[in-house]
Design a protein around this motif. Sequence first.
Motif, mmCIF file in Angstrom:
data_model
loop_
_atom_site.group_PDB
_atom_site.id
_atom_site.type_symbol
_atom_site.label_atom_id
_atom_site.label_comp_id
_atom_site.label_asym_id
_atom_site.label_seq_id
_atom_site.Cartn_x
_atom_site.Cartn_y
_atom_site.Cartn_z
ATOM 1 N N LYS A 1 -3.592 5.102 -2.988
ATOM 2 C CA LYS A 1 -4.688 6.040 -2.789
ATOM 3 C C LYS A 1 -4.095 7.418 -2.489
ATOM 4 N N GLN B 1 -7.777 6.179 3.364
ATOM 5 C CA GLN B 1 -8.584 5.303 2.508
ATOM 6 C C GLN B 1 -8.074 3.861 2.512
ATOM 7 N N PHE C 1 0.856 -1.179 0.000
ATOM 8 C CA PHE C 1 0.000 0.000 0.000
ATOM 9 C C PHE C 1 0.894 1.232 0.000
ATOM 10 N N ILE D 1 -1.477 -1.196 -4.179
ATOM 11 C CA ILE D 1 -2.730 -0.477 -3.943
ATOM 12 C C ILE D 1 -2.356 0.938 -3.521
ATOM 13 N N ARG E 1 -11.952 -4.513 2.257
ATOM 14 C CA ARG E 1 -12.416 -5.111 1.004
ATOM 15 C C ARG E 1 -11.658 -6.397 0.702
ATOM 16 N N THR F 1 -10.319 1.052 4.166
ATOM 17 C CA THR F 1 -11.433 0.548 3.349
ATOM 18 C C THR F 1 -10.954 -0.549 2.415
ATOM 19 N N GLU F 2 -9.767 -0.339 1.829
ATOM 20 C CA GLU F 2 -9.201 -1.345 0.926
ATOM 21 C C GLU F 2 -8.831 -2.622 1.682
ATOM 22 N N CYS F 3 -8.315 -2.484 2.887
ATOM 23 C CA CYS F 3 -7.991 -3.665 3.704
ATOM 24 C C CYS F 3 -9.250 -4.482 3.998
#
Length: 408
Positions: A71, A76, A29, A69, A83, A79-81
Amino acid sequence: NSTATNILSGLTKYGSFSSLNKDIDIVPFCISGYENKIQNLIQVIQTGSMSFKGLERTFKMGVRNLPVISKPDANQFITECKRLLSEYDWEGNKSLNRLFLIHIPEDVYPVTDINSPYFSLKEFLLEKGIPVQMVDTPILNDSKYKDFNLALNIVAKTGGTPWVLPAALPDADLFIGLSYAQYQTDERIYRTMGYANVFDRYGQWKYYKGNVASFDFETKHLHLASLVKETLLQRESLPDNAFIQIHYSSKFSRIDREHILHAVQTVKPKARVNFVWINTGHNIRMFDSRIEGNGSLSRGSYVITTKNQFFLSTTGYNVMKKSLGTPVMLEINVKTEPYKPEENLSYRTIAQHLLSLTKLNWASTQSINGEPVTTKYARDIAQLSSVFYRRKGEFHLHKVLEQTPWFI
């Protein structure tokens, strides 16, 4: 296994103590604009640079680099984690073959802010049983001086053992480092959580235990005793007459010792306990006037002051690293229970224990440190956990990470 005096040269020449022989996924990330840099960092970790030969050659660990990933805002990332965890069966993976590598720019999200994504992400992933390694911007900009340390962190957090002591420490079956963390609720009531980290007689990290429920400071002796009992119940192979070394960076009270000893002897009735209080918060300085030194007492020197106290030099003059900052000797206070004068450990033996344990910090390739890992790791656990508790009043490390140094 081979031995070396210097950790860095030993790892470079012989590799790690235990070879993982497995592949791991790294899930990167980063903030938008840093995609190439974090990919380059992962490449350096894989193949190495300068003296570091890479994860595969040094630690027998292959790496599968998943897509980056990115952002514009690190807030943010959470939220990706969530998901990813909803789409894949990654939570609580016992194989520990996946690690999230996360770049949090410290100039934008200071680590002095407990609500920063640095802490929210780490807390979330640790509770989900996923190893996580944070990286800052200087490492992305120039990784060649930090790649080895970063690789060590990744290996340790995914189940590896980088190195141990060359021989078992005498008169010790188990080392337990105790700590506690305090936090404050909105009602301004202080609560405390207890932690124990356990090492065997070779100085190998074994596991972490923590109290799930908070307790009042006035009853900490009960909870620390319970914590010690829980740790011993996990060590079925420990002999009945085990000699257990308990290290603490706070002063043991009489009631602490009594309750902890009782807890130990409910599991191992013939066991003895060495209570070692390691105090760094004093203003005593000692010097060596001999011409061959540099004024500080050489590393390994100790000075006996009272029946139960001596001072140990861990940061003084030594041939491997001439400077470890301003030399501050450790104040060591020792009580052995049950008390048997003819069987008590010598100061020399205790000093040997402590000095050896300064060589076991898996977060760094430095051969020696100023503090034994028993209390250093304990303090690291307490500091990080106290942040989590101040954030939301609770923290529950996932069980699969209990046998990894998740906090380094």
